[in-house]
Structures are given as structure tokens and as C-alpha cells.
Design a protein around this motif. Structure first.
Motif, mmCIF file in Angstrom:
data_model
loop_
_atom_site.group_PDB
_atom_site.id
_atom_site.type_symbol
_atom_site.label_atom_id
_atom_site.label_comp_id
_atom_site.label_asym_id
_atom_site.label_seq_id
_atom_site.Cartn_x
_atom_site.Cartn_y
_atom_site.Cartn_z
ATOM 1 N N LEU A 269 0.702 -1.148 0.010
ATOM 2 C CA LEU A 269 -0.053 0.114 -0.145
ATOM 3 C C LEU A 269 0.998 1.264 -0.061
ATOM 4 C CD1 LEU A 269 -2.515 -1.059 2.832
ATOM 5 C CD2 LEU A 269 -2.689 -1.602 0.516
ATOM 6 N N GLN A 270 0.415 2.217 -0.575
ATOM 7 C CA GLN A 270 1.124 3.682 -0.458
ATOM 8 C C GLN A 270 0.296 4.598 -0.365
ATOM 9 O OE1 GLN A 270 3.658 4.618 -4.256
ATOM 10 N NE2 GLN A 270 4.737 6.215 -3.248
ATOM 11 N N VAL A 271 0.600 5.403 0.518
ATOM 12 C CA VAL A 271 -0.132 6.692 0.819
ATOM 13 C C VAL A 271 0.365 7.959 -0.036
ATOM 14 C CG1 VAL A 271 -0.774 8.268 2.463
ATOM 15 C CG2 VAL A 271 -0.392 6.048 3.130
ATOM 16 N N LEU A 272 -0.647 8.231 -1.193
ATOM 17 C CA LEU A 272 -0.371 8.962 -1.982
ATOM 18 C C LEU A 272 -0.472 10.558 -1.653
ATOM 19 C CD1 LEU A 272 -1.366 6.926 -5.380
ATOM 20 C CD2 LEU A 272 1.006 7.215 -4.295
ATOM 21 N N ILE A 273 -1.556 10.687 -0.873
ATOM 22 C CA ILE A 273 -1.805 12.273 -0.570
ATOM 23 C C ILE A 273 -0.751 12.808 0.403
ATOM 24 C CG2 ILE A 273 -2.899 11.521 1.629
ATOM 25 C CD1 ILE A 273 -5.293 13.482 0.919
ATOM 26 N N ASN A 274 -0.574 13.827 -0.189
ATOM 27 C CA ASN A 274 0.405 14.948 0.304
ATOM 28 C C ASN A 274 -0.021 15.690 1.516
ATOM 29 O OD1 ASN A 274 1.753 17.403 0.872
ATOM 30 N ND2 ASN A 274 3.163 16.721 -0.985
ATOM 31 N N LEU A 275 0.800 15.790 2.432
ATOM 32 C CA LEU A 275 0.537 16.453 3.654
ATOM 33 C C LEU A 275 -0.193 17.687 3.669
ATOM 34 C CD1 LEU A 275 0.635 15.879 6.968
ATOM 35 C CD2 LEU A 275 2.963 17.128 6.919
ATOM 36 N N LEU A 276 0.082 18.342 2.735
ATOM 37 C CA LEU A 276 -0.483 19.815 2.656
ATOM 38 C C LEU A 276 -1.580 19.895 1.570
ATOM 39 C CD1 LEU A 276 2.937 21.628 2.435
ATOM 40 C CD2 LEU A 276 1.791 20.832 4.332
ATOM 41 N N ASP A 277 -2.122 18.791 1.069
ATOM 42 C CA ASP A 277 -3.061 18.742 0.049
ATOM 43 C C ASP A 277 -4.306 19.155 0.518
ATOM 44 O OD1 ASP A 277 -1.320 18.063 -1.992
ATOM 45 O OD2 ASP A 277 -1.995 16.174 -2.137
ATOM 46 N N LEU A 278 -4.646 18.763 1.770
ATOM 47 C CA LEU A 278 -5.729 18.684 2.491
ATOM 48 C C LEU A 278 -5.795 19.244 4.077
ATOM 49 C CD1 LEU A 278 -9.065 18.693 2.262
ATOM 50 C CD2 LEU A 278 -8.771 16.334 2.904
ATOM 51 N N SER A 279 -5.995 20.489 4.189
ATOM 52 C CA SER A 279 -5.958 20.899 5.854
ATOM 53 C C SER A 279 -6.583 20.094 6.763
ATOM 54 C CB SER A 279 -6.064 22.282 5.747
ATOM 55 O OG SER A 279 -7.262 22.928 5.840
ATOM 56 N N VAL A 280 -6.258 20.211 7.982
ATOM 57 C CA VAL A 280 -7.012 19.636 8.965
ATOM 58 C C VAL A 280 -8.661 20.275 9.009
ATOM 59 C CG1 VAL A 280 -7.258 19.562 11.672
ATOM 60 C CG2 VAL A 280 -5.056 18.984 10.488
ATOM 61 N N ASP A 281 -8.511 21.572 9.003
ATOM 62 C CA ASP A 281 -9.876 22.259 8.922
ATOM 63 C C ASP A 281 -10.599 22.099 7.864
ATOM 64 O OD1 ASP A 281 -9.678 23.683 11.352
ATOM 65 O OD2 ASP A 281 -9.342 25.938 10.529
#
Length: 356
Positions: free
Chosen positions: A142-154
Motif C-alpha cells: 500500500l502507498q499513501v499518495l496524498i500529500n500532507l499539505l493537500d488537505l488541511s485539518v480544517d
């Protein structure tokens, strides 16, 4: 970037004063403490980013930290007799810890069919941004492709909130129409809320170790991470209660009295208003609004009691039980909203204190 001694010395704990030097043209230079550079793992020639914050401060951060590029990899070895859900729990834990690549391999032989199915189901339904890049009896990667900054916590939290609220609109429509198919859709939506909740936990665990990333994903300071984690859990539980009502509708043989359904609808509308108020106070960091939401939530119990008192002649014994179950789950929405508002109070109380 050696540390330069100056007359002022340290300005405060963790702070140091440095003197600006004019180099001519349009540039000034400033030295940075050697200890800081070593702690950040930087060396001569590395780039730093300078950001202006407001009218009176600058932030200096390693350029390499602007985007989380580190590829963390982990491998789970699976025995033939391992319960598939034991593997799933370990997989979720590694996702929370920020691993980008996760290999699931058999200790000997091959993965069991049930093990493979559970792993793939978890990846698709629960772990946001995760793709299966290799799949065979000899192992799954499995690979997590989503970038840390693509979607903010809010932003992720707002998506959770919108889905949760839509679940209640749908479950009330299903209750009015005695519609099992719509109730089934509500239950499926619960998985989507869980995905956003897990994503938020992952983001918080990664960012809490890096102050720069913390600000990049929309948080002001590390101490707010726990508050956000608890708030995300509360919204997750709000969605769970909608799913509980949906399951009861599916099992229901007779529709509930329409007048009672309208009263339940009004109670639910009120509970969601309280939830909106509490969450808005979080987004705005508004102590007074959070306090008002807590007071407003107290009215939900009276609404619940009024509905139960109105059920004087139920069609059968089970109807009273079902009405009680539904109103109890809706009451929990307002109670979780109150919990969220209390967390906001703790996060914002310093704004209300006069500093002497």
C-alpha cells in the motif's frame, strides 16, 4: 552560520538576539546560532525559507521542510493463523504514524484469501489517500499518495461535518418514508466520515513533530492537536449515532406516527444547529460563541422528554422503544456538540484573560 556573541546575549528562554549587518545594495544578513542549525540537521549550503508573518515578524524555516517528502516504509509479517482484523488494526496504526509505504507479506507460504480481502477493504474504505500498488498471494503493498499539505485539518474536518449532517437529513427522510434503501446509504456514509477522521489523526501525528508543518496544515500551536483529535472523535461519534438510527429503520416493520416524526425532525434540526454553533466557534476560535453553544445544548433534554410524553397511545410496545432509541441518539448529537464547545473553551480561554 556560526553563532556570534553580542552585547545583548539571549533575549529570552529559547530566543537569541542577533545584529543585522548591511552588505550593500538591497540586502542585509543575519547569523543563526550553530546549535539550532545542528539540531535541525542542516549544513552549509542548505536553503532556508524566510516568511513574513503579519507586520512585525519573520519566520525562518528549512526549505526542505516545506513539503513532507520523506518516504517512511514499514513491513507487516503475517502468519497463516493471524486474524485478518489483527492485521487491519496494525495497518491503521502504521497509517496514523505517517508511514507512506506499507508492505504486508506472509511469513511463509501465501496470504490467506480472507486476510487479503480485509486488507484491501481497509485500504479502500478507511485509509484516505491510500492505493494498492501491488497485490498478489505473495504480498500486498500500500502507498499513501496524498500529500500532507493537500488537505488541511480544517478542510478535512469541514468535510466530516458536512457528511455527518447530511446523514441526519437522509435518516430523517428514511424515517418519514420508511425507506430501507436510503437508510442503507446512511450506513455507508459512516465509512466516509471514518476516513476523514483517520486522515486527521494521521496529519496531527505527523505535524506535531514539526512546528513548520503544524502551521502549514492550519494549526497555530502543538497543544491544539489534542483538542482537534478529540473534536474529530466527537464528530465521528455523531455520525455513528445516525448509523444506529438507520439500522433501526431497516429493522422496523411499521412506520412511526407522522406527528411524532415531525417532532423528532424538529429535535434533530435543533441538535444540528448546536453542532454547527460549536464547530463554528472552533473555526473562529471564539470563546463566547462556544460558551453560548454549551448553554443552548442544555435545552435538548426538555425536547426529548416532551416527545416521549406525547407518545400516549403507541401502536405497539415496540414503537415506544423505537422512539426512545431515536430521540436518545439525537440527544447525543447535542451532547457531543457541547463536548466540542468545551474543548474550544480550553483552546481559547487565554484570549479572555487579562495579562498582568
Amino acid at each position: 552560520m556560526e553563532s556570534i556573541e553580542n552585547g545583548n546575549g539571549k533575549a529570552a528562554h529559547g530566543e537569541e538576539t542577533r545584529k543585522l549587518q548591511y552588505t550593500g545594495g538591497s540586502s542585509y544578513i543575519v547569523s543563526l546560532p550553530k546549535k539550532w542549525i545542528q539540531e535541525l540537521g542542516l549544513k552549509q549550503g542548505d536553503h532556508v525559507v524566510i516568511l513574513r508573518q503579519g507586520n512585525s515578524s519573520l519566520q525562518i524555516a528549512p526549505a526542505s521542510r516545506r513539503v513532507a517528502k520523506e518516504q517512511k516504509e514499514a513491513t507487516i509479517e503475517v502468519a497463516k493463523d493471524n486474524n485478518p482484523y489483527f492485521i487491519a488494526r496494525k495497518l491503521i496504526a502504521l497509517y496514523f504514524l505517517g508511514y507512506n509505504i506499507i508492505n504486508i507479506v506472509p511469513k511463509d507460504g501465501r496470504l490467506q484469501v480472507e486476510q487479503r480481502e480485509v486488507i484491501k477493504n481497509i485500504a479502500r474504505r478507511v485509509l484516505m489517500g491510500t492505493e494498492i500498488i501491488a497485490d498478489s498471494a505473495g504480498g500486498i503493498t500500500l502507498q499513501v499518495l496524498i500529500n500532507l499539505l493537500d488537505l488541511s485539518v480544517d478542510a478535512a474536518f469541514k468535510r466530516m461535518l458536512l457528511i455527518s449532517k447530511s446523514m441526519y437529513r437522509d435518516v430523517l427522510a428514511a424515517l418519514r418514508e420508511n425507506n430501507s434503501e436510503l437508510a442503507e446509504e446512511v450506513i455507508k456514509s459512516d465509512d466516509e466520515v471514518d476516513r476523514f477522521s483517520f486522515y486527521i489523526v494521521r496529519q496531527l501525528k505527523i505535524a506535531i513533530k514539526n512546528e513548520h508543518l503544524l502551521k502549514e496544515i492550519g494549526l497555530e500551536e502543538a497543544r491544539n492537536c489534542l483538542g482537534y483529535r478529540l473534536i474529530a472523535k466527537s464528530v465521528e461519534r455523531v455520525a455513528d449515532h445516525a448509523a444506529i438510527i438507520a439500522k433501526d429503520i431497516i429493522d422496523m416493520k411499521q412506520p412511526i406516527n407522522k406527528d411524532v416524526v415531525e417532532k423528532i425532525d424538529a429535535m434533530c434540526t435543533f441538535a444540528l444547529e448546536v453542532l454547527d454553533d460549536a464547530c463554528l466557534s472552533m473555526f473562529k476560535r471564539d470563546y463566547e460563541a462556544a460558551d453560548r453553544a454549551i448553554e443552548k445544548a442544555r435545552r435538548i433534554e426538555d425536547m426529548e422528554k416532551a416527545i416521549l410524553r406525547s407518545v400516549t397511545k403507541p401502536k405497539d410496545v415496540n414503537e415506544t422503544y423505537r422512539i426512545k432509541l431515536i430521540t436518545e441518539n439525537i440527544r447525543r448529537v447535542a451532547e457531543y456538540a457541547s463536548d466540542i464547545a468545551e474543548i474550544v473553551l480550553n483552546m481559547t480561554v487565554q484570549q479572555t484573560v487579562r495579562k498582568g
